[in-house]
Scaffold this motif. Structure first.
Motif, short mmCIF file in Angstrom:
data_model
loop_
_atom_site.label_atom_id
_atom_site.label_comp_id
_atom_site.label_asym_id
_atom_site.label_seq_id
_atom_site.Cartn_x
_atom_site.Cartn_y
_atom_site.Cartn_z
N LEU A 74 0.83 -1.21 0.00
CA LEU A 74 0.00 0.00 0.00
C LEU A 74 0.86 1.26 0.00
O LEU A 74 0.58 2.22 -0.73
CB LEU A 74 -0.94 0.01 1.20
CG LEU A 74 -2.05 -1.04 1.18
CD1 LEU A 74 -2.78 -1.05 2.52
CD2 LEU A 74 -3.01 -0.80 0.04
N LEU A 75 1.92 1.26 0.81
CA LEU A 75 2.79 2.44 0.87
C LEU A 75 3.54 2.67 -0.44
O LEU A 75 3.72 3.82 -0.85
CB LEU A 75 3.78 2.30 2.02
CG LEU A 75 3.20 2.36 3.42
CD1 LEU A 75 4.28 2.13 4.46
CD2 LEU A 75 2.49 3.69 3.66
N GLU A 76 3.96 1.58 -1.09
CA GLU A 76 4.65 1.73 -2.38
C GLU A 76 3.74 2.31 -3.44
O GLU A 76 4.15 3.15 -4.23
CB GLU A 76 5.19 0.37 -2.85
CG GLU A 76 6.37 -0.13 -2.04
CD GLU A 76 6.74 -1.57 -2.36
OE1 GLU A 76 6.13 -2.20 -3.24
OE2 GLU A 76 7.66 -2.08 -1.68
N GLY A 93 -12.80 9.47 3.93
CA GLY A 93 -13.19 10.87 4.06
C GLY A 93 -14.58 11.05 4.63
O GLY A 93 -14.98 12.16 4.94
N LEU A 94 -15.35 9.98 4.78
CA LEU A 94 -16.74 10.09 5.24
C LEU A 94 -16.96 9.58 6.65
O LEU A 94 -18.08 9.33 7.06
CB LEU A 94 -17.66 9.32 4.27
CG LEU A 94 -17.62 9.80 2.82
CD1 LEU A 94 -18.47 8.90 1.95
CD2 LEU A 94 -18.09 11.24 2.73
N GLY A 95 -15.89 9.40 7.40
CA GLY A 95 -16.03 8.96 8.78
C GLY A 95 -15.95 7.46 8.97
O GLY A 95 -15.85 6.99 10.09
N GLY A 96 -16.01 6.69 7.91
CA GLY A 96 -15.86 5.24 8.01
C GLY A 96 -14.41 4.84 7.85
O GLY A 96 -13.50 5.67 7.94
N ARG A 133 -6.20 -0.64 9.06
CA ARG A 133 -7.39 0.22 9.01
C ARG A 133 -7.00 1.51 8.32
O ARG A 133 -5.97 2.11 8.67
CB ARG A 133 -7.88 0.49 10.43
CG ARG A 133 -9.13 1.29 10.52
CD ARG A 133 -9.57 1.44 11.99
NE ARG A 133 -10.82 2.11 12.11
CZ ARG A 133 -10.98 3.42 12.06
NH1 ARG A 133 -9.94 4.21 11.92
NH2 ARG A 133 -12.18 3.95 12.16
N ILE A 134 -7.84 1.94 7.35
CA ILE A 134 -7.58 3.19 6.64
C ILE A 134 -8.85 4.04 6.71
O ILE A 134 -9.85 3.73 6.06
CB ILE A 134 -7.22 2.94 5.16
CG1 ILE A 134 -6.08 1.95 5.05
CG2 ILE A 134 -6.89 4.27 4.47
CD1 ILE A 134 -5.84 1.43 3.64
N ASP A 186 0.42 8.39 6.53
CA ASP A 186 -0.06 8.91 7.82
C ASP A 186 -1.45 8.41 8.18
O ASP A 186 -1.90 8.60 9.30
CB ASP A 186 -0.07 10.44 7.79
CG ASP A 186 1.32 11.02 7.74
OD1 ASP A 186 2.29 10.31 8.06
OD2 ASP A 186 1.45 12.20 7.36
N ARG A 187 -2.15 7.78 7.22
CA ARG A 187 -3.54 7.36 7.45
C ARG A 187 -3.68 5.88 7.79
O ARG A 187 -4.65 5.50 8.44
CB ARG A 187 -4.40 7.66 6.22
CG ARG A 187 -4.60 9.14 6.02
CD ARG A 187 -5.35 9.45 4.75
NE ARG A 187 -6.67 8.85 4.69
CZ ARG A 187 -7.43 8.88 3.60
NH1 ARG A 187 -7.00 9.47 2.50
NH2 ARG A 187 -8.62 8.33 3.60
N ILE A 188 -2.75 5.06 7.35
CA ILE A 188 -2.88 3.62 7.58
C ILE A 188 -2.58 3.30 9.04
O ILE A 188 -1.51 3.64 9.54
CB ILE A 188 -1.95 2.82 6.66
CG1 ILE A 188 -2.30 3.07 5.19
CG2 ILE A 188 -2.05 1.33 6.98
CD1 ILE A 188 -1.32 2.44 4.22
N GLU A 189 -3.52 2.67 9.70
CA GLU A 189 -3.35 2.26 11.09
C GLU A 189 -3.06 0.77 11.12
O GLU A 189 -3.83 -0.03 10.59
CB GLU A 189 -4.62 2.57 11.88
CG GLU A 189 -4.97 4.05 11.87
CD GLU A 189 -6.35 4.34 12.43
OE1 GLU A 189 -7.03 3.40 12.94
OE2 GLU A 189 -6.78 5.51 12.36
N VAL A 190 -1.93 0.40 11.72
CA VAL A 190 -1.50 -0.99 11.78
C VAL A 190 -1.83 -1.56 13.15
O VAL A 190 -1.42 -1.00 14.16
CB VAL A 190 0.02 -1.09 11.51
CG1 VAL A 190 0.50 -2.53 11.62
CG2 VAL A 190 0.38 -0.50 10.16
#
Length: 100
Positions: free
Chosen positions: A24-26, A49-52, A45-46, A33-37
């Motif tokens: 994903l990063l590549e 823009g709509l809160g989901g 988890r990414i 800064d958005r991808i939560e591991v």
């Protein structure tokens, strides 16, 4: 003493999670800064823009252990099971484009 099969399987799942994260990063460095591991599970988890959020995880369903992606879809959630983790960058781009 040798590691158990469960220990080896757990480690392999975390290595796969790291590989999905790297793919994903590549493809989308702007998501860094958005991808939560999840540090303990094969899950990413990414936030959209709509809160989901898009959820990418490896888990068992009907006896099959596979990678899947859940994404907000109107009033519900759609789940995709790609043939390969290499498909995730394109799938994520499509879903984030729909939710931007």
């Amino acid at each position: 003493m040798f590691p158990t099969r469960d220990l080896i399987d757990g480690y392999e799942r975390l290595l796969e999670r790291d590989r999905v994260h790297q793919l994903l990063l590549e493809a989308h460095p702007d998501l860094a800064d958005r991808i939560e591991v999840d540090e303990a599970n094969p899950l990413l988890r990414i936030p959209t823009g709509l809160g989901g959020a898009l959820i990418l995880w490896k888990g068992e369903h009907e006896g099959i252990n596979r990678w899947r992606m859940a994404a907000p879809d109107g009033e519900g959630v759609s789940v995709v099971e790609p043939d390969s983790i290499a498909e995730f960058p394109e799938l994520v781009a499509e879903k984030l484009g729909e939710s931007a």
